[in-house]
Scaffold this motif. Sequence first.
Motif, PDB file in Angstrom:
ATOM      1  N   HIS A  87       0.818  -1.217   0.000  1.00  0.00           N
ATOM      2  CA  HIS A  87       0.000   0.000   0.000  1.00  0.00           C
ATOM      3  C   HIS A  87       0.855   1.272   0.000  1.00  0.00           C
ATOM      4  O   HIS A  87       0.325   2.369  -0.212  1.00  0.00           O
ATOM      5  N   GLU A  88       2.158   1.135   0.223  1.00  0.00           N
ATOM      6  CA  GLU A  88       3.049   2.303   0.189  1.00  0.00           C
ATOM      7  C   GLU A  88       3.772   2.455  -1.139  1.00  0.00           C
ATOM      8  O   GLU A  88       4.513   3.421  -1.336  1.00  0.00           O
ATOM      9  N   PRO A 134       4.271   3.414  -5.053  1.00  0.00           N
ATOM     10  CA  PRO A 134       3.671   4.465  -5.868  1.00  0.00           C
ATOM     11  C   PRO A 134       2.555   3.910  -6.751  1.00  0.00           C
ATOM     12  O   PRO A 134       2.526   2.715  -7.079  1.00  0.00           O
ATOM     13  N   LEU A 135       1.635   4.768  -7.136  1.00  0.00           N
ATOM     14  CA  LEU A 135       0.503   4.392  -7.979  1.00  0.00           C
ATOM     15  C   LEU A 135       0.969   3.639  -9.215  1.00  0.00           C
ATOM     16  O   LEU A 135       1.997   3.973  -9.810  1.00  0.00           O
ATOM     17  N   PHE A 136       0.213   2.625  -9.618  1.00  0.00           N
ATOM     18  CA  PHE A 136       0.503   1.823 -10.806  1.00  0.00           C
ATOM     19  C   PHE A 136       1.789   1.024 -10.614  1.00  0.00           C
ATOM     20  O   PHE A 136       2.466   0.676 -11.563  1.00  0.00           O
ATOM     21  N   ASN A 180       4.818   1.829  -9.533  1.00  0.00           N
ATOM     22  CA  ASN A 180       5.911   2.509 -10.246  1.00  0.00           C
ATOM     23  C   ASN A 180       7.181   2.438  -9.416  1.00  0.00           C
ATOM     24  O   ASN A 180       7.366   3.192  -8.466  1.00  0.00           O
ATOM     25  N   ARG A 200       3.081  -2.220 -18.131  1.00  0.00           N
ATOM     26  CA  ARG A 200       1.882  -2.356 -17.304  1.00  0.00           C
ATOM     27  C   ARG A 200       0.667  -2.576 -18.212  1.00  0.00           C
ATOM     28  O   ARG A 200       0.762  -2.544 -19.422  1.00  0.00           O
TER      29      ARG A 200
END
Length: 210
Positions: A99-100, A102-104, A106, A169
Amino acid sequence: MTDIRPAVVLLVRHADVYNPRRVFYGRLPGFRLSDLGWKQADFLAEHLASEPIRAFYTSPMLRARQTAAVLARRHRGVAIHRIMGLQEVRTSWMGVPDHELPLFVNLYEPPRDPGDETIAQLAERVSQTLLRIARKHPGQVVCCVSHGDPISSACSLFRGLAPELVSIRGQYSAQQCSVTRLTFTPPSEQPVLEYRDVIAELAPELKARR
């Protein structure tokens, strides 16, 4: 005289991993297959049983070695080789809770640490490893077991995509126990790619639920 028979590399992502703390494990040792992962690997082994595989190559990580061992049971006497070029990405994000991240997911842009591999470096490392393996096995089928980003980055390079996050991705992300068939026909070093998400297509009940 150069042998121009095509080599086929079956590039497999390892099966599901036991990760109760939900961390990005990367190169951390000891991360084994989950109960679901063993079932996925066994299903894939049956799917690949008719392939005339002459050698197995695997990342040294436990989850990859376990997956390769299951696949090799259907191919008696075929050797399994550990090879560092199929290793997981080198990154300082190891051990960070999911959950920490980075988005997607990254891990690359911008680099967290100067020693982290970029997508371009990862793609070059894995693609060159696959090329060396293909050259070693003209006219043969071999199986390589690796990890999500190493597979996706190498295949993005073979597809001619830019070394960016979007290239590894989404539709280009290798799923658990997926098989990317790479057909190398000399003298070209650009393989023909055929991707199959075997679990999603043939055994959706074994798809991991996140």
